[in-house]
Design a protein around this motif. Structure first.
Motif, PDB file in Angstrom:
ATOM      1  N   ASP A 403      -9.368   0.944   1.037  1.00 35.89           N
ATOM      2  CA  ASP A 403      -9.685  -0.424   1.265  1.00 35.89           C
ATOM      3  C   ASP A 403      -8.521  -0.931   2.332  1.00 35.89           C
ATOM      4  O   ASP A 403      -7.481  -0.220   1.875  1.00 35.89           O
ATOM      5  N   LEU A 404      -8.964  -1.303   3.033  1.00 35.91           N
ATOM      6  CA  LEU A 404      -8.115  -1.810   4.194  1.00 35.91           C
ATOM      7  C   LEU A 404      -7.261  -3.117   3.750  1.00 35.91           C
ATOM      8  O   LEU A 404      -8.591  -4.534   3.842  1.00 35.91           O
ATOM      9  N   ARG A 405      -6.315  -3.104   3.186  1.00 44.76           N
ATOM     10  CA  ARG A 405      -5.817  -4.525   3.137  1.00 44.76           C
ATOM     11  C   ARG A 405      -4.563  -5.177   3.898  1.00 44.76           C
ATOM     12  O   ARG A 405      -3.953  -4.511   3.958  1.00 44.76           O
ATOM     13  N   GLN A 406      -3.956  -6.631   3.331  1.00 48.72           N
ATOM     14  CA  GLN A 406      -3.055  -6.425   4.394  1.00 48.72           C
ATOM     15  C   GLN A 406      -1.493  -5.408   3.374  1.00 48.72           C
ATOM     16  O   GLN A 406      -1.520  -5.705   1.784  1.00 48.72           O
ATOM     17  N   GLY A 407      -1.085  -5.002   4.621  1.00 50.07           N
ATOM     18  CA  GLY A 407       0.380  -4.191   3.813  1.00 50.07           C
ATOM     19  C   GLY A 407      -0.518  -3.155   3.805  1.00 50.07           C
ATOM     20  O   GLY A 407      -1.256  -2.238   3.792  1.00 50.07           O
ATOM     21  N   ALA A 408      -0.287  -2.122   2.286  1.00 55.54           N
ATOM     22  CA  ALA A 408      -0.583  -0.364   2.147  1.00 55.54           C
ATOM     23  C   ALA A 408      -1.631  -0.839   2.058  1.00 55.54           C
ATOM     24  O   ALA A 408      -2.406  -1.665   0.975  1.00 55.54           O
ATOM     25  N   ASP A 409      -2.940   0.551   2.472  1.00 60.55           N
ATOM     26  CA  ASP A 409      -4.166   0.569   2.415  1.00 60.55           C
ATOM     27  C   ASP A 409      -4.187   1.784   1.265  1.00 60.55           C
ATOM     28  O   ASP A 409      -3.098   2.318   0.603  1.00 60.55           O
ATOM     29  N   ASP A 410      -5.989   1.426   0.403  1.00 54.95           N
ATOM     30  CA  ASP A 410      -5.530   2.232  -1.185  1.00 54.95           C
ATOM     31  C   ASP A 410      -6.746   3.427  -0.255  1.00 54.95           C
ATOM     32  O   ASP A 410      -8.062   2.844   0.116  1.00 54.95           O
ATOM     33  N   ARG A 445      -8.473  12.542  -5.696  1.00 51.35           N
ATOM     34  CA  ARG A 445      -6.763  12.392  -5.347  1.00 51.35           C
ATOM     35  C   ARG A 445      -7.015  10.639  -4.557  1.00 51.35           C
ATOM     36  O   ARG A 445      -7.865  10.581  -3.302  1.00 51.35           O
ATOM     37  N   THR A 446      -5.847  10.383  -4.953  1.00 54.31           N
ATOM     38  CA  THR A 446      -6.029   8.712  -4.495  1.00 54.31           C
ATOM     39  C   THR A 446      -4.504   8.514  -4.824  1.00 54.31           C
ATOM     40  O   THR A 446      -3.793   8.993  -5.415  1.00 54.31           O
ATOM     41  N   ASN A 447      -4.218   6.881  -3.247  1.00 53.47           N
ATOM     42  CA  ASN A 447      -2.781   6.549  -3.507  1.00 53.47           C
ATOM     43  C   ASN A 447      -2.775   5.374  -4.871  1.00 53.47           C
ATOM     44  O   ASN A 447      -1.733   4.845  -5.104  1.00 53.47           O
TER      45      ASN A 447
END
Length: 739
Positions: A403-410, A445-447
């Motif tokens: 997920d490309l988001r404003q701020g940190a990506d997931d 495995r994920t953030n």
């Protein structure tokens, strides 16, 4: 019957070498005019054993007993035909059928068909012998509705509703944004729910590869374990025919513009286009197929573009008449913008409105996701004798997203490895015993999962879940009654911790009378929490999702009493009363700006399914009705208040009609879903009832077919899930060439 030709002679040699494997019958099922009868059912008289012919009328019936036998071929729209012959051990005999047209033509569809189904009992059986409700969506239905994905057609089955891509059978699931589906997806009998979220990717299998879809309603955990809490959907791919075959499917379409200028978000009409190509080649020994294609969509909302690419392959090796080895796989990749929820006042250029349903908040601009998913599976099927058949399979399902988001990506990567060994025995006449064992391991495995269960900070989390299960079921025929009993025990371990065990029994029966087939069943269903429900820790503005590693498996007792009968030559009815008593139901709990999945103490779902299929006096006209009444309540306790369960409509109605005149057909579906009594996440988030009309038309001429579909023809503006607009009017045209 005909003398043995070269193919029969080859099979005869195989049969003599493998005489212990039983005898084989094979051949064709054709109409009087010589045209093949597609998907005719060929059954062994006096038993529940049967096979289904392919799209070219070819069938192969291994594992037959020796002696004097009678095979029966039947298909809707034709009179059944019988052939009696004698087989010795190891024989291979060609038996061809010619079917006469029946005076009463009834099309193959979800309710009038009486095909062989495999999902309800993990083996082939007639639809009217299943102890639970089963809906069958054939490839005829898929083609006639000119849909793009499987879920669009399954959505019209009785008691089934999709909420923004999440399946809801008899109110079992509600809506939790794709997490922890209470419905199990199978692809050719292999579990395909995601290893991390427990959700379903409906575009995992190309639509062109789907032969039919079987929907089992009610708890299926006695055979399938976790996720079969509310039902099972089995996507069955096409058999590969002998010879060279091909198919090209091209589609194009356009989305309606917003009905009011103040809602307009672009100065052009959005479109959708796609192309799929399938090729296959087969012999009696080896067969293979390959499908590839993709589609692009501009979407019907702001920031709703999507590109989808897919490929699938299948190979079959039949080293002997009683052995079949199949390998298959599919891969799909999506790159899409994420519209999230619609814009409210002050969050975008609202033009003075309280909300803008076609636009998104300015802060969400640029949100983009790439999702890749694929599976590989291998299956060995063997008929060891007249009384025993077994199969073994291994599978690997992999999903990956960014997920490309404003701020940190997931991001997240998940794998699910599985294996199963199953045997079906027929020790005596009228008795069938099924036993098996299953292993599965999921890792992620994920953030967006917490790695430290004592903290809610978002860190890189790695988690595993291991499952082991054993099951058995026995079916016995007593005159006109068929009784079934069985159970499954599942052992589950999370992150290598201690095992938790769940036992899921089921009892059922079918009684054939002059008033149709009566069925009754009582079973226990369960679902283990998905890894996402346990460990997710992220922000979905304006909400913060916090983990709950102490979630317990949810369980339920589910019962059904149903009847399927033909009221007249032109009217078929199927009705079922169902009831589910659920314990520790997992639902999202909202506390201010925080969301956490918790075990609701107890809930009750009960209701009635009614399906009617009719052929009115007008030649070529068919019609059907499906209605579900649902009572869904959380029961009050010391720790939680009672009240309606969220996102469950009390009334769900589908009306369908089709008219066929020579090569031209026209038809339509009307779907009504009553307004939800309760919704989650946003206060004062009122709903309107769903009232959607779909229209369709088609023309078939030789190898070419043209199908048109106008979905949501009235351009009814509504939403089912929080602040997310449902699809607007969409026109699509599909051109298919088949070789």
């Amino acid at each position: 019957m005909k003398p043995l030709g070269l193919p029969a002679a080859v099979l005869l040699c195989w049969g003599q070498a493998l005489s212990a494997q039983g005898a084989v019958a094979y051949g064709t099922v054709k109409a009087i005019d010589g045209k093949p009868v597609r998907y005719a059912q060929v059954s062994l008289s006096g038993t529940t054993v049967s096979v289904v012919a392919d799209s070219f009328g070819l069938y192969h019936f291994p594992g037959l007993p020796t002696g004097r036998l009678t095979l029966r071929a039947r298909a809707l729209g034709f009179k059944p035909a019988l052939e009696t012959f004698t087989l010795s051990s190891g024989d291979s005999l060609e038996v061809d059928f010619v079917l006469e047209t029946s005076p009463v033509y009834i099309p193959i569809d979800v309710w009038t068909a009486e095909p062989t189904v495999v999902t309800a009992a993990k083996r082939s059986q007639l639809l009217d012998q299943a102890v639970t409700s089963v809906a069958v969506v054939s490839d005829t239905e898929l083609a006639r509705r000119a849909v793009s994905t499987v879920d669009e057609a399954v959505d019209k089955a009785p008691g089934v509703q999709f909420l923004n891509g999440q399946v809801n059978i008899r109110g079992s699931t509600g809506y939790v944004q794709g997490l922890g589906s209470r419905v199990l997806l199978l692809v050719d009998g292999v579990p395909a729910n995601q290893g991390d979220r427990g959700g379903i990717n409906w575009d995992l299998v190309p639509l062109e590869d789907v032969q039919r879809v079987e929907v089992v309603k009610g708890a299926g955990s006695s055979l399938y374990g976790s996720s079969a809490f509310g039902g099972v959907v089995n996507v069955i791919t096409r058999d590969i025919s002998v010879g060279w075959h091909g198919r090209v499917r091209a589609s194009g379409g356009a989305y309606a513009n917003p009905p009011y200028d103040v809602w307009r978000f672009r100065d052009y009409t959005g479109g959708r286009e796609g192309l799929d190509v399938t090729g296959s080649y087969g012999t009696n020994l080896v067969r293979g197929s390959l499908t590839a294609g993709g589609w692009h969509s501009d979407g019907y909302r702001e920031q709703d573009r999507q590109n989808h690419w897919q490929a699938a392959a299948k190979g079959v090796w039949a080293p002997g008449p009683a052995t079949r080895i199949t390998a298959s796989g599919s891969w799909a990749s999506d790159q899409y913008e994420v519209p999230l929820v619609w814009c409210t006042r002050g969050a975008c250029d609202d033009r003075g409105l309280t909300y803008q349903p076609f636009k998104i908040a300015t802060q969400d601009t640029g949100t983009f996701t790439r999702s890749d998913k694929g599976y590989l599976t291998a299956l060995v099927e063997r008929t060891s004798s007249d009384h025993l058949a077994w199969q073994a399979r291994g599978s690997w399902l992999r999903t990956r997203f960014t997920d490309l988001r404003q701020g940190a990506d997931d991001y997240g990567i998940a794998n699910r490895l599985g294996a199963e060994l199953r045997a079906v025995s027929r020790p005596t006449a009228g008795r069938v015993v099924t036993v098996g064992a299953e292993l599965a391991r999921s890792d992620v495995r994920t953030n967006i999962f917490t790695g430290d269960t004592s903290s809610t900070d978002t860190v890189v989390g790695t988690h595993t879940q291991a499952e082991f299960a054993a099951y058995g079921e026995s079916e016995q025929l007593f005159g006109r009654a068929r009784l079934t009993g069985g159970a499954r025990v599942d052992y589950i371990a999370v992150d290598g911790g201690g095992l938790s065990a769940v036992v899921s029994p089921r009892l059922g029966g079918v009684l054939t009378t002059s008033r149709g087939a009566w069925r009754a069943s009582l079973g226990r269903g369960f679902r283990a929490p998905s890894l996402a429900e346990r460990f997710v820790s992220t922000t979905v503005p304006p909400f913060r999702v916090i983990p709950n590693p102490n979630l317990r498996p949810e369980t339920a007792w589910s019962g059904e009493l149903g009847n399927a009968t033909r009221l007249s030559a032109a009217l078929h009815a199927d009705a079922a009363a169902f009831w589910t008593e659920a314990y520790d139901l997992i639902e999202p709990s909202v506390n201010g700006s925080a969301i956490q999945f918790r075990n609701v103490t107890r809930a009750r779902l009960a209701g009635l399914d009614v399906a009617l299929a009719a052929q009115p006096p007008i030649r070529g006209l068919t019609a059907s009705l499906a209605y579900t009444f649902l009572y869904a309540r959380a029961l009050a306790s010391d720790s939680a208040p009672g009240g309606p369960l969220a996102f469950r409509p009390k009334h769900l109605l589908t009306l369908s009609a089709d008219y066929q005149w020579r090569a031209v057909s026209v038809g339509g579906d009307f779907r009504y879903a009553s307004r939800f009594e309760r919704v989650e996440l946003y206060s004062n988030d009122d709903r309107v009832a769903e009232k959607v009309l779909d229209l369709r038309a088609s023309l078939e001429q030789g190898p070419l077919s043209v199908r048109c579909r106008l979905a949501n023809a009235l351009n009814y503006i509504y939403n089912q899930v929080p602040r997310t607009l449902a699809p607007v009017r969409t026109l699509s045209v599909t051109l298919t060439w088949t070789y």
